[in-house]
Enzyme design. Structure first.
Site, PDB file in Angstrom:
ATOM      1  N   TYR A 155     -10.037   0.984 -11.576  1.00  0.00           N
ATOM      2  CA  TYR A 155      -9.337  -0.250 -11.003  1.00  0.00           C
ATOM      3  C   TYR A 155      -9.133  -1.238 -12.242  1.00  0.00           C
ATOM      4  O   TYR A 155      -8.186  -1.810 -12.259  1.00  0.00           O
ATOM      5  CB  TYR A 155      -9.893  -0.660  -9.768  1.00  0.00           C
ATOM      6  CG  TYR A 155      -9.061  -1.345  -8.835  1.00  0.00           C
ATOM      7  CD1 TYR A 155      -7.835  -0.907  -8.330  1.00  0.00           C
ATOM      8  CD2 TYR A 155      -8.989  -2.745  -8.707  1.00  0.00           C
ATOM      9  CE1 TYR A 155      -6.726  -1.463  -7.671  1.00  0.00           C
ATOM     10  CE2 TYR A 155      -8.032  -3.620  -7.986  1.00  0.00           C
ATOM     11  CZ  TYR A 155      -6.737  -2.886  -7.255  1.00  0.00           C
ATOM     12  OH  TYR A 155      -5.907  -3.567  -6.690  1.00  0.00           O
ATOM     13  N   LYS A 162      -6.465  -9.195  -8.900  1.00  0.00           N
ATOM     14  CA  LYS A 162      -6.367  -9.385  -7.764  1.00  0.00           C
ATOM     15  C   LYS A 162      -7.481 -10.431  -7.434  1.00  0.00           C
ATOM     16  O   LYS A 162      -7.184 -11.408  -6.585  1.00  0.00           O
ATOM     17  CB  LYS A 162      -7.173  -8.244  -6.917  1.00  0.00           C
ATOM     18  CG  LYS A 162      -6.042  -6.828  -6.802  1.00  0.00           C
ATOM     19  CD  LYS A 162      -4.907  -7.386  -5.812  1.00  0.00           C
ATOM     20  CE  LYS A 162      -4.200  -6.175  -5.506  1.00  0.00           C
ATOM     21  NZ  LYS A 162      -2.848  -6.550  -5.067  1.00  0.00           N
TER      22      LYS A 162
HETATM   23  P1  NAD Z   1       3.482   0.835  -2.676  1.00  0.00           P
HETATM   24  O1  NAD Z   1       3.857   1.413  -3.879  1.00  0.00           O
HETATM   25  O2  NAD Z   1       4.271   1.242  -1.458  1.00  0.00           O
HETATM   26  O3  NAD Z   1       3.947  -0.977  -2.957  1.00  0.00           O
HETATM   27  C1  NAD Z   1       3.669  -1.429  -4.061  1.00  0.00           C
HETATM   28  C2  NAD Z   1       5.214  -2.237  -4.008  1.00  0.00           C
HETATM   29  O4  NAD Z   1       5.334  -3.288  -5.446  1.00  0.00           O
HETATM   30  C3  NAD Z   1       6.503  -1.427  -4.444  1.00  0.00           C
HETATM   31  O5  NAD Z   1       7.318  -1.802  -3.069  1.00  0.00           O
HETATM   32  C4  NAD Z   1       7.068  -1.576  -5.471  1.00  0.00           C
HETATM   33  O6  NAD Z   1       8.590  -1.762  -5.405  1.00  0.00           O
HETATM   34  C5  NAD Z   1       6.710  -3.265  -5.684  1.00  0.00           C
HETATM   35  N1  NAD Z   1       6.701  -3.840  -6.917  1.00  0.00           N
HETATM   36  C6  NAD Z   1       6.213  -3.296  -7.961  1.00  0.00           C
HETATM   37  N2  NAD Z   1       6.650  -4.150  -9.228  1.00  0.00           N
HETATM   38  C7  NAD Z   1       7.512  -4.836  -8.725  1.00  0.00           C
HETATM   39  C8  NAD Z   1       8.387  -5.835  -9.380  1.00  0.00           C
HETATM   40  N3  NAD Z   1       8.349  -5.814 -10.608  1.00  0.00           N
HETATM   41  N4  NAD Z   1       9.288  -6.521  -8.512  1.00  0.00           N
HETATM   42  C9  NAD Z   1       9.412  -6.343  -7.220  1.00  0.00           C
HETATM   43  N5  NAD Z   1       8.411  -5.337  -6.508  1.00  0.00           N
HETATM   44  C10 NAD Z   1       7.715  -4.742  -7.329  1.00  0.00           C
HETATM   45  O7  NAD Z   1       2.165   0.583  -2.453  1.00  0.00           O
HETATM   46  P2  NAD Z   1       1.159  -0.257  -1.511  1.00  0.00           P
HETATM   47  O8  NAD Z   1      -0.040   0.507  -1.535  1.00  0.00           O
HETATM   48  O9  NAD Z   1       1.760  -0.512  -0.098  1.00  0.00           O
HETATM   49  O10 NAD Z   1       1.002  -1.581  -2.039  1.00  0.00           O
HETATM   50  C11 NAD Z   1       1.196  -2.869  -1.549  1.00  0.00           C
HETATM   51  C12 NAD Z   1       0.060  -3.877  -1.862  1.00  0.00           C
HETATM   52  O11 NAD Z   1      -1.060  -3.524  -1.350  1.00  0.00           O
HETATM   53  C13 NAD Z   1      -0.088  -4.003  -3.389  1.00  0.00           C
HETATM   54  O12 NAD Z   1      -0.364  -5.401  -3.540  1.00  0.00           O
HETATM   55  C14 NAD Z   1      -1.622  -3.269  -3.588  1.00  0.00           C
HETATM   56  O13 NAD Z   1      -2.250  -3.773  -4.770  1.00  0.00           O
HETATM   57  C15 NAD Z   1      -2.181  -3.965  -2.305  1.00  0.00           C
HETATM   58  N6  NAD Z   1      -3.265  -2.792  -1.975  1.00  0.00           N
HETATM   59  C16 NAD Z   1      -2.996  -1.195  -1.671  1.00  0.00           C
HETATM   60  C17 NAD Z   1      -4.132  -0.673  -1.109  1.00  0.00           C
HETATM   61  C18 NAD Z   1      -4.080   0.936  -1.238  1.00  0.00           C
HETATM   62  O14 NAD Z   1      -5.132   1.299  -1.213  1.00  0.00           O
HETATM   63  N7  NAD Z   1      -2.845   1.530  -0.987  1.00  0.00           N
HETATM   64  C19 NAD Z   1      -5.216  -1.132  -0.814  1.00  0.00           C
HETATM   65  C20 NAD Z   1      -5.320  -2.678  -0.832  1.00  0.00           C
HETATM   66  C21 NAD Z   1      -4.365  -3.457  -1.434  1.00  0.00           C
HETATM   67  O1  0WE Z   2      -3.667  -1.989  -5.651  1.00  0.00           O
HETATM   68  C1  0WE Z   2      -3.629  -0.931  -5.813  1.00  0.00           C
HETATM   69  C2  0WE Z   2      -2.635  -0.301  -6.393  1.00  0.00           C
HETATM   70  C3  0WE Z   2      -2.679  -0.749  -7.544  1.00  0.00           C
HETATM   71  C4  0WE Z   2      -1.602  -0.101  -8.726  1.00  0.00           C
HETATM   72  C5  0WE Z   2      -1.497   1.297  -8.739  1.00  0.00           C
HETATM   73  C6  0WE Z   2      -0.561   1.715  -9.964  1.00  0.00           C
HETATM   74  C7  0WE Z   2      -0.099   3.144  -9.918  1.00  0.00           C
HETATM   75  C8  0WE Z   2       0.914   3.570 -10.728  1.00  0.00           C
HETATM   76  C9  0WE Z   2      -1.112  -0.679  -9.526  1.00  0.00           C
HETATM   77  N1  0WE Z   2      -0.201  -0.146 -10.464  1.00  0.00           N
HETATM   78  C10 0WE Z   2      -0.021   0.992 -10.848  1.00  0.00           C
HETATM   79  N2  0WE Z   2       1.013   1.378 -11.806  1.00  0.00           N
HETATM   80  C11 0WE Z   2       1.300   2.592 -11.750  1.00  0.00           C
HETATM   81  O2  0WE Z   2       1.974   2.897 -12.632  1.00  0.00           O
HETATM   82  N3  0WE Z   2      -4.544  -0.222  -5.006  1.00  0.00           N
HETATM   83  C12 0WE Z   2      -5.622  -0.787  -4.161  1.00  0.00           C
HETATM   84  C13 0WE Z   2      -4.666   1.180  -4.856  1.00  0.00           C
HETATM   85  C14 0WE Z   2      -5.620   1.864  -5.801  1.00  0.00           C
HETATM   86  O3  0WE Z   2      -5.354   1.783  -7.069  1.00  0.00           O
HETATM   87  C15 0WE Z   2      -6.263   2.341  -7.597  1.00  0.00           C
HETATM   88  C16 0WE Z   2      -7.465   2.458  -6.706  1.00  0.00           C
HETATM   89  C17 0WE Z   2      -7.083   2.058  -5.605  1.00  0.00           C
HETATM   90  C18 0WE Z   2      -8.108   1.932  -4.302  1.00  0.00           C
HETATM   91  C19 0WE Z   2      -6.582   2.605  -9.112  1.00  0.00           C
HETATM   92  C20 0WE Z   2      -7.667   3.056  -9.709  1.00  0.00           C
HETATM   93  C21 0WE Z   2      -8.844   3.035  -8.794  1.00  0.00           C
HETATM   94  C22 0WE Z   2      -8.686   2.756  -7.335  1.00  0.00           C
END
Ligand code: NAD
Ligand code: 0WE
Length: 262
Positions: A155, A162
């Protein structure tokens, strides 16, 4: 109906698996009027049917790496709505080379800058632009992850971003409290979304999560959505600057209860 007739704009719905899609579903169920902001043209085709399902015809392009794009998007939104009641920031990004390997070896200045810019500063920037158009009693919400406060493989710099986002939530809450605008974050457990799909060993992370979490499972985007609806509703009128964990209890568990017996 927690959100009857509240106008809420959602940033970060990339496809039906997005956490933002779970948030949209729950907020719609609770009577909210929704608008959506998408990163670029490429993502519009995924968003269109979902927005239609929720009776929304306000779809606005916004790349949060650009101040100009943010300004135009909020202006466009205010042309449709005048003032509104909520903003959801569900956006995070770091270059993929930052998210695999040993932290000290793979992290670089450019990756650090981009991760913090897109994942944390963009929340401040959106709050700054939205402020003049937010009704009394409105709410801002962002999505964070446990990597802000505990280490884990890969991460990496996203954990730092974050941590910044969570401090951002507290400083925005302090700054906007006098305008009766609340600012909160949800720390979600791991969910298989687009942002998670490229992540090495993500399936193993999900099974580790289920083993350690008190509820013995992962969470869904809709469970995150239900908490999001609550935090943006008047039922949460006394909550601001808070990080609410929606993770099946994973973060409170150092070791699962059955671990020593197997
Ligand atoms: P996702 O890929 O569906 O959403 C990420 C979004 O970020 C996308 O819609 C993308 O278009 C947008 N984005 C990235 N760069 C951008 C930019 N320059 N301008 C505008 N939009 C931009 O994935 P998700 O998992 O739904 O992520 C949403 C949030 O939840 C993120 O902040 C992520 O860190 C957080 N989160 C995800 C998880 C997980 O396990 N999936 C867990 C905890 C927190
Ligand atoms: O916040 C996130 C996603 C973060 C994320 C993921 C990507 C993949 C593709 C941010 N930037 C990018 N850029 C890319 O090009 N999560 C909480 C989901 C997530 O991502 C991980 C995790 C978990 C959980 C990455 C490494 C280890 C654990």
């Amino acid at each position: 109906m927690l959100l009857k007739d509240k106008k809420i704009v959602i940033f970060g719905l990339a496809n039906k698996y997005s956490i933002a899609a779970g948030i949209a579903k729950s907020m719609h169920d609770q009577g909210a009027k929704l608008a959506f902001a998408y990163q670029n043209e490429r993502l519009l085709k995924n968003l269109e049917p979902i927005a239609a399902e929720y009776g929304s015809d306000i779809l606005i392009e916004c790349d949060v790496s650009s101040d100009d794009s943010i300004k135009k998007a909020i202006q466009e939104l205010s042309n449709s709505w005048g003032k509104f009641d909520g903003l959801v920031h569900s956006i995070g990004f770091a270059p993929s080379d930052q998210l695999e390997g040993n932290f000290v070896d793979v992290t670089n200045r450019e990756g650090f800058k981009i991760a913090h810019d897109i994942s944390s500063y963009s929340f401040t920037a959106l709050a700054k632009e939205a402020k003049p158009f937010l009704n009394d009693n409105s709410a801002l919400l962002t999505l964070t992850y446990l990597g802000s406060v505990q280490t884990m493989p890969n991460y990496n710099v996203m954990g730092l971003a974050k941590a910044s986002l969570e401090a951002n939530t507290r400083f925005l809450a302090a700054s906007l409290g006098k305008d009766n605008i609340r600012v909160n974050a949800i720390s979600a457990g791991p969910i298989k979304t687009l942002a998670a799909s490229g992540v090495k060993n993500f399936r193993k992370m999900l099974s580790q999560h289920s083993k350690r979490a008190p509820l013995g499972r992962t969470v869904t985007a809709e469970e995150v959505g239900n908490t999001a609806a609550f935090l943006c509703s008047d039922y949460a009128s006394g909550i601001t600057g808070e990080i609410t964990y929606v993770d099946a209890g994973f973060n409170i568990s150092a070791m699962p209860l059955n671990e020593l017996e197997e």
